[in-house]
Design a protein around this motif. Structure first.
Motif, PDB file in Angstrom:
ATOM      1  N   LYS A   2       0.966  -1.239  -0.075  1.00  7.27           N
ATOM      2  CA  LYS A   2       0.019  -0.091  -0.042  1.00  7.27           C
ATOM      3  C   LYS A   2       0.872   1.343  -0.102  1.00  7.27           C
ATOM      4  N   LYS A   4       3.954   3.515  -1.847  1.00  2.12           N
ATOM      5  CA  LYS A   4       4.593   3.439  -3.076  1.00  2.12           C
ATOM      6  C   LYS A   4       5.734   4.428  -3.201  1.00  2.12           C
ATOM      7  N   LYS A   5       6.633   4.412  -4.032  1.00  2.00           N
ATOM      8  CA  LYS A   5       7.531   5.631  -4.007  1.00  2.00           C
ATOM      9  C   LYS A   5       7.091   6.889  -4.270  1.00  2.00           C
ATOM     10  N   ASP A   7       5.806   8.730  -1.738  1.00  2.00           N
ATOM     11  CA  ASP A   7       4.855   8.854  -0.561  1.00  2.00           C
ATOM     12  C   ASP A   7       5.569   9.387   0.520  1.00  2.00           C
ATOM     13  N   HIS A  25      12.673   4.326  -2.497  1.00  2.00           N
ATOM     14  CA  HIS A  25      12.382   3.117  -3.286  1.00  2.00           C
ATOM     15  C   HIS A  25      11.570   1.989  -2.613  1.00  2.00           C
ATOM     16  N   ALA A  26      10.782   1.540  -3.381  1.00  2.00           N
ATOM     17  CA  ALA A  26       9.883   0.525  -2.880  1.00  2.00           C
ATOM     18  C   ALA A  26      10.134  -0.863  -3.669  1.00  2.00           C
ATOM     19  N   ASP A  27      10.195  -1.881  -2.882  1.00  2.00           N
ATOM     20  CA  ASP A  27      10.657  -3.243  -3.106  1.00  2.00           C
ATOM     21  C   ASP A  27       9.264  -4.274  -3.007  1.00  2.00           C
ATOM     22  N   PRO A  28       8.304  -4.372  -3.622  1.00  2.00           N
ATOM     23  CA  PRO A  28       7.082  -5.259  -3.215  1.00  2.00           C
ATOM     24  C   PRO A  28       7.359  -6.490  -3.117  1.00  2.00           C
ATOM     25  N   VAL A  33      10.670  -0.809   2.241  1.00  2.00           N
ATOM     26  CA  VAL A  33      10.802   0.590   1.648  1.00  2.00           C
ATOM     27  C   VAL A  33      12.221   1.319   2.074  1.00  2.00           C
ATOM     28  N   ARG A  91      -6.262   4.678  -3.649  1.00  2.00           N
ATOM     29  CA  ARG A  91      -6.078   4.535  -2.424  1.00  2.00           C
ATOM     30  C   ARG A  91      -6.960   5.536  -1.578  1.00  2.00           C
TER      31      ARG A  91
END
Length: 100
Positions: A2, A4-5, A7, A25-28, A33, A91
């Motif tokens: 939920k 993301k880059k 935010d 950076h976000a790594d799902p 993060v 969202r």
């Protein structure tokens, strides 16, 4: 995931609890993060043959996504999802119901 880059998030657990920063950076896949200016580590680098000297650099390390929350008006908020009339998924803030 939920978050993301780009935010704005607040750290809700760990040594940097209360710190606010932007997700760089976000790594799902790993559920992690990296937040700007938070969870700083010192990394020792070796000199390379092309002339760059070695030394100690300070950089951000990834945090688990469960240790951060989105910020709205300076307070942490939970995130939900909602479908608009045209079928797009957006969202929303659980606190206010506004679109994020």
């Amino acid at each position: 995931m939920k978050i993301k880059k780009g935010d704005e998030v607040i750290v809700i657990a760990g040594k940097d609890k209360g710190a606010i920063g932007k997700v760089i950076h976000a790594d799902p896949r790993r559920q992690r993060v990296t937040v700007e200016g938070v969870n700083l580590i010192k990394k020792h680098t070796k000199a390379d043959p092309q002339g760059k000297g070695g030394g100690v650099i300070t950089r951000e390390a990834p945090l688990h996504v469960s240790n951060v929350a989105l910020v709205e008006d300076g307070k942490p908020v939970r995130v939900g999802y909602k479908f608009k009339e045209d079928g797009t998924k957006v969202r929303i803030s659980r606190r206010t119901g506004k679109e994020i």
